[in-house]
Design an enzyme around this catalytic site. Structure first.
Site, short mmCIF file in Angstrom:
data_model
loop_
_atom_site.label_atom_id
_atom_site.label_comp_id
_atom_site.label_asym_id
_atom_site.label_seq_id
_atom_site.Cartn_x
_atom_site.Cartn_y
_atom_site.Cartn_z
N GLU A 1 1.85 11.39 5.80
CA GLU A 1 3.06 10.56 6.06
C GLU A 1 3.74 9.78 5.03
O GLU A 1 4.98 9.55 4.95
CB GLU A 1 2.78 9.84 7.36
CG GLU A 1 2.64 10.49 8.61
CD GLU A 1 1.15 11.01 8.92
OE1 GLU A 1 0.32 10.75 7.88
OE2 GLU A 1 0.69 11.34 10.09
N ALA B 1 3.82 16.71 12.68
CA ALA B 1 4.69 16.45 13.72
C ALA B 1 5.92 17.35 12.99
O ALA B 1 5.81 17.28 11.65
CB ALA B 1 5.21 14.82 13.89
N GLU C 1 -4.31 14.01 13.45
CA GLU C 1 -4.38 13.13 14.58
C GLU C 1 -4.58 13.77 16.02
O GLU C 1 -5.37 13.32 16.62
CB GLU C 1 -3.01 12.30 14.81
CG GLU C 1 -3.03 11.31 13.36
CD GLU C 1 -1.40 10.60 13.33
OE1 GLU C 1 -0.59 11.48 13.27
OE2 GLU C 1 -1.31 9.49 13.33
N GLY D 1 0.29 14.44 12.17
CA GLY D 1 -0.05 14.60 13.47
C GLY D 1 -0.99 15.66 13.91
O GLY D 1 -1.65 15.65 14.95
N1 CAA Z 1 7.37 20.15 10.16
C1 CAA Z 1 8.36 21.12 10.28
N2 CAA Z 1 8.13 22.35 9.69
C2 CAA Z 1 7.22 22.44 8.95
C3 CAA Z 1 6.17 21.52 8.79
C4 CAA Z 1 6.33 20.43 9.53
N3 CAA Z 1 5.27 19.28 9.44
N4 CAA Z 1 5.24 21.93 7.88
C5 CAA Z 1 5.30 23.26 7.46
N5 CAA Z 1 6.72 23.44 8.02
C6 CAA Z 1 7.61 24.54 7.80
C7 CAA Z 1 8.10 24.72 6.36
O1 CAA Z 1 9.22 23.99 6.33
C8 CAA Z 1 8.26 26.16 6.38
O2 CAA Z 1 9.61 26.57 6.87
P1 CAA Z 1 10.50 27.48 6.14
O3 CAA Z 1 9.77 28.99 5.92
O4 CAA Z 1 11.79 27.84 7.18
O5 CAA Z 1 11.19 27.03 4.79
C9 CAA Z 1 7.23 26.80 7.10
O6 CAA Z 1 6.61 25.88 7.70
C10 CAA Z 1 6.00 27.04 6.02
O7 CAA Z 1 5.72 25.96 5.30
P2 CAA Z 1 5.62 25.95 3.48
O8 CAA Z 1 6.64 26.82 2.92
O9 CAA Z 1 5.88 24.54 3.21
O10 CAA Z 1 4.03 26.37 3.37
P3 CAA Z 1 3.14 26.09 2.01
O11 CAA Z 1 1.98 27.16 2.34
O12 CAA Z 1 3.82 26.20 0.92
O13 CAA Z 1 2.85 24.53 2.46
C11 CAA Z 1 2.01 22.83 3.58
C12 CAA Z 1 1.98 24.30 3.48
C13 CAA Z 1 1.34 22.35 2.51
C14 CAA Z 1 1.39 22.47 4.89
C15 CAA Z 1 3.44 22.17 3.60
O14 CAA Z 1 4.08 22.77 4.70
C16 CAA Z 1 3.47 20.87 3.98
O15 CAA Z 1 3.25 20.00 3.13
N6 CAA Z 1 3.95 20.32 5.28
C17 CAA Z 1 4.22 19.17 5.74
C18 CAA Z 1 2.96 18.35 6.02
C19 CAA Z 1 3.35 17.00 6.54
O16 CAA Z 1 3.90 16.35 5.87
N7 CAA Z 1 2.88 16.80 7.74
C20 CAA Z 1 2.86 15.41 8.27
C21 CAA Z 1 4.40 15.44 9.27
S1 CAA Z 1 4.75 13.81 9.79
C22 CAA Z 1 3.59 13.26 11.16
O17 CAA Z 1 2.76 14.15 11.45
C23 CAA Z 1 3.97 12.09 11.72
C24 CAA Z 1 2.68 11.58 12.83
O18 CAA Z 1 1.98 10.83 12.42
C25 CAA Z 1 2.66 11.86 14.16
#
Ligand code: CAA
Length: 258
Positions: free
Chosen positions: A132, A65, A112, A109
């Protein structure tokens, strides 16, 4: 219909929906989930489509998400607007088979969403996680419920409590993923599988989906009873007559989805 956050493509009877917010690794925001829901329901209603693929980019199926659009939300707001339920539940209304083709990250998400599909096919670079907990929340789109059913309680707890990533080999070993392909071949292979499914008699594929999904919602005896009734229903279709006649006459079946 023109979409901003997804791409759609139709090849024969197979529809492919590609999540397309590359700048945020396909983070799932409201607009994307609205558009995905609209495309799914459109293809489900289209008599020319027999199977739907949901996929992302090579790097990310979906990284979860959209954290940026969630960060400032309050309890009052998410409760009042039923956050997640409103536009994440369209997938459950789709009656045709949906395959998730997962390459790269399927996190939170994203994992999911893949689990909401009927089966998951993965590239060898796929990574699944429910991270999460590291954000101070629990999975909100079914992760704590579908993961223990798809793998095991032990592994679901392991993933949801640590937030660690599970690679494609482990995901296949655990039963989350049906098949794994080399990254470069994923879409070609999944499209071929989707074509095979789309060439099956549509009413019967819909009944298979309904029956298998019922296994998750009911007791064994009720599920067996439901399966038996759908099995009987097959004998009212033209495709059952054609499929069996074709076998006996040693010729390919010509299904009419009737
Ligand atoms: N939401 C918003 N933006 C996101 C995102 C997310 N879930 N995942 C990645 N991005 C964005 C980053 O902020 C970044 O943006 P900028 O270039 O503007 O900084 C861009 O995508 C590229 O990401 P990274 O620079 O972090 O890329 P990376 O290769 O270094 O890492 C990753 C990749 C490991 C996937 C890392 O981005 C990450 O950990 N993302 C978040 C994963 C996460 O926590 N997901 C769960 C979300 S909560 C949820 O899903 C609730 C639910 O149950 C519904």
């Amino acid at each position: 219909m023109s979409y901003k956050t997804i791409l759609t493509e139709v090849n024969g009877k197979v529809a492919t929906i590609t999540l397309n917010r590359p700048e945020v690794l396909n983070a799932l925001n409201d607009q994307l989930m609205d558009e995905l829901g609209a495309a799914l329901l459109t293809f489900d209603a289209d008599d020319n489509i027999g199977c739907i693929i949901v996929t992302g980019s090579e790097k990310a199926f979906a990284a979860g998400a959209d954290i940026a659009s969630m960060a400032k939300r309050s309890l009052q707001d998410v409760y009042r607007h039923n956050f997640i339920s409103r536009n994440w539940e369209h997938m459950q209304k789709v009656r045709k088979p949906v395959i998730a083709a997962v390459s790269g990250y399927a996190l939170g998400g994203g994992c999911e969403l893949a689990m909401m599909c009927d089966t998951i096919m993965a590239a060898d670079n796929a990574k699944f996680a429910q991270p999460e907990i590291k954000l101070g929340i629990i999975p909100g789109a079914g992760g704590t419920q579908r993961l223990p059913r798809a793998i095991s309680k032990a592994k679901a707890m392991d993933l949801a409590l640590t937030g660690r990533m599970m690679d494609a080999a482990e995901a296949e070993r655990s039963g989350l993923v049906a098949r794994v392909f080399p990254k470069a071949d994923l879409l070609k292979e999944v499209k071929a599988i989707a074509k095979d499914i789309a060439d099956m008699p549509l009413l019967t594929t819909m009944m298979v989906k309904e029956a298998v999904n019922t296994a998750y919602e009911t007791t064994l005896s009720q599920g067996i009873h439901f399966e038996r009734r759908l099995f009987h229903t097959c004998f009212g279709t033209n495709d059952q007559k054609e499929g069996m006649a074709a076998f006996i006459e040693k010729r390919p079946a010509k299904f009419t989805n009737s």
